[in-house]
Design an enzyme around this catalytic site. Structure first.
Site, short mmCIF file in Angstrom:
data_model
loop_
_atom_site.label_atom_id
_atom_site.label_comp_id
_atom_site.label_asym_id
_atom_site.label_seq_id
_atom_site.Cartn_x
_atom_site.Cartn_y
_atom_site.Cartn_z
N VAL A 51 0.83 -1.20 0.00
CA VAL A 51 0.00 0.00 0.00
C VAL A 51 0.86 1.26 0.00
O VAL A 51 0.42 2.33 -0.44
CB VAL A 51 -0.94 0.00 1.23
CG1 VAL A 51 -0.15 0.13 2.53
CG2 VAL A 51 -2.01 1.07 1.14
N LYS A 52 2.10 1.16 0.46
CA LYS A 52 2.97 2.33 0.56
C LYS A 52 3.40 2.87 -0.80
O LYS A 52 3.93 3.98 -0.88
CB LYS A 52 4.20 1.99 1.40
CG LYS A 52 3.90 1.66 2.85
CD LYS A 52 3.28 2.84 3.58
CE LYS A 52 3.14 2.54 5.06
NZ LYS A 52 2.61 3.70 5.81
N ASP A 53 3.18 2.11 -1.87
CA ASP A 53 3.45 2.64 -3.21
C ASP A 53 2.66 3.92 -3.44
O ASP A 53 3.15 4.86 -4.08
CB ASP A 53 3.04 1.62 -4.28
CG ASP A 53 4.06 0.51 -4.46
OD1 ASP A 53 4.94 0.37 -3.60
OD2 ASP A 53 3.95 -0.22 -5.45
N ALA A 56 4.24 6.80 -1.43
CA ALA A 56 5.58 7.10 -1.95
C ALA A 56 5.49 7.94 -3.22
O ALA A 56 6.16 8.98 -3.35
CB ALA A 56 6.32 5.79 -2.22
#
Length: 459
Positions: A51-53, A56
């Site tokens: 999910v951090k894509d 970022a």
């Protein structure tokens, strides 16, 4: 059931890998919850694996637009892994250098993946108070200032983090469920995902959607004591020597309607079960979210439509949560075989670092234990005695110094054995000089044993 024909929905080539961030599918957990409607949003299908894509990419684009990140610059961040992977992916695709500070207990798969993207890595001890200059966040902040062209992503304070979930994750869930969602379940790391997604779903539903925070039992978000937990990328740990603790700026507590706390064992076993029953290979925080979602569905009844955000892939944790060896050595799986050490679990007397030799000697003599564990837990800590990290095991001979001196702390941490191991398995990996070991169950101190007692178990 026949396989679907995907030829009719083929998409045109993307101009960049980054164009594929977001738009992740919902999958119904039909075998895990056959009588309920529980969906998993598979954030591990983002190209960087989590999910951090989303955060970022959003943070980098925002920094480019503001001029904070310039061509040829360096992206710097303190991370437990997933945000670093997302940022490293963006850096590679857009021509930046990347530099990350990570705790030394980060899964090896994440470290190897960061290196594959060309990122530079600095490891720092995981057990440091927030005020320590080598704490992950402080270290990264310092490196960003010292690096020419350095830009600190600051996932804990960057408003682009929750904003991207408000703009993308929330609308995707609403559209995918046709507005039928009744409950959103998500873990809390920085708080960006649940804050942004929850804000959108509250607004679009007129407050009808309940936002549920799934949290490790000891995490401070859900009211725990802040002591260590085994789940990466979720929860809020408070080092016992931290003077002033703060939650991330991007986290909005008022967005969460209720918390469900999930024990590490349940989170890990749920993650493992999802692989076997649903074909979903996910990480530990996904197990936390899924376990909470199944509870919510059981309570809410047949009309509920529950969506759990599963943050990352189990491929990043093959040496941890999906390793039989690791879960047994940590005591998260100890009831599936005969002859494990689970029956030897007991209460333990410990002393924190800084205890005087005289106090420690008295504690050991009255405990009846073969050795006294020295743990990382301040005298004013809210941790239970078994919650601190075991730094050493002291015998009476080790406590022969002056009574007012501080207890010695061995330079090498002791080897622990897990309640999921058999005595024979534990003995096989202990060195020839081992005399006393500590037992671990559910990742926590659960006994102190002599090697002789282990040999007696083998018979």
């Amino acid at each position: 059931m026949t396989a679907p024909d995907r030829r009719a929905v083929a998409t045109p080539p993307a101009d960049s890998l980054l164009a594929l961030v977001g738009g992740t599918p919902l999958i119904r957990l039909a075998r895990s919850a056959p009588a309920a409607e529980v969906h998993a949003k598979l954030e591990y299908l983002n190209p960087g694996g989590s999910v951090k894509d989303r955060a970022a990419l959003a943070m980098v684009l925002d920094a480019e637009e503001s001029g904070a990140l310039r061509p040829g610059g360096t992206i710097v961040e303190g991370t437990s892994g997933n945000t670093g992977l997302g940022l490293a992916q963006v850096a590679a695709a857009r021509g930046y250098r990347s530099l990350f500070v990570l705790p030394d207990k980060t899964a090896v798969e994440k470290l190897d993946a960061l290196k594959a993207y060309g990122a530079e890595i600095v490891l720092t001890p995981s057990a440091l108070p927030r005020e320590d200059p080598d704490h992950v966040i402080a270290y990264a902040t310092r490196l960003a200032k010292e690096t020419d062209g350095g830009w600190l992503a600051d996932q804990y304070g960057n408003p682009a983090n929750p904003d991207v979930h408000r703009r993308t994750t929330g609308p995707e869930i609403w559209e995918a469920t046709g507005g039928r969602i009744t409950h959103l379940v998500a873990t809390i790391g920085t708080g960006g995902t649940i804050t942004g997604t929850g804000q959108y779903l509250h607004e679009v539903s007129g407050g009808r959607v309940q936002v549920v925070g799934a949290d490790p039992v000891t995490s401070a978000y859900g009211g725990g004591d802040g002591s260590p937990f085994a789940i990466e990328a979720a929860g809020h740990y408070i080092h016992p020597e931290t003077a002033t603790d703060v939650f991330p700026d991007v986290y909005r507590r008022d967005v969460i309607d209720r918390f469900l706390t999930i024990a590490d064992r349940e989170s890990i076993l749920t993650a493992r079960a999802l692989a076997r029953t649903e074909g979903l290979l996910v990480g530990g925080s996904s197990g936390t979210a899924a376990a909470a979602a199944l509870r919510v569905a059981a309570e809410a009844g047949p009309d509920a439509v529950v969506v759990a955000i599963l943050p990352d892939s189990g491929r990043a944790y093959l040496s941890k949560y999906h390793s039989d060896t690791w879960v047994r050595r940590q005591g998260f799986l100890d009831d599936d075989r005969e002859g494990t050490l689970a029956g030897l679990v007991s209460d333990v007397v410990t002393v924190p670092v800084g205890t005087s030799v005289g106090e420690a000697r008295s504690a050991l003599e009255s405990s009846g234990q073969p050795a006294l564990p020295v743990v990382l837990a301040g005298r004013s800590s809210r941790f239970s005695p078994a919650a601190g990290e075991v730094l050493g095991l002291l015998s009476i001979a080790d406590l022969a110094g002056p009574a007012d001196a501080a207890v010695p702390v061995p330079s090498t941490p002791p080897v622990g054995i897990g309640s999921g191991e058999t005595a024979a398995e534990a003995l096989e990996r202990l060195g020839p000089d081992a005399e006393v070991v500590h037992l671990v169950r559910d990742g926590r101190l659960a006994g102190v044993l002599t090697v002789g007692a282990l040999r007696a178990q083998v018979g």
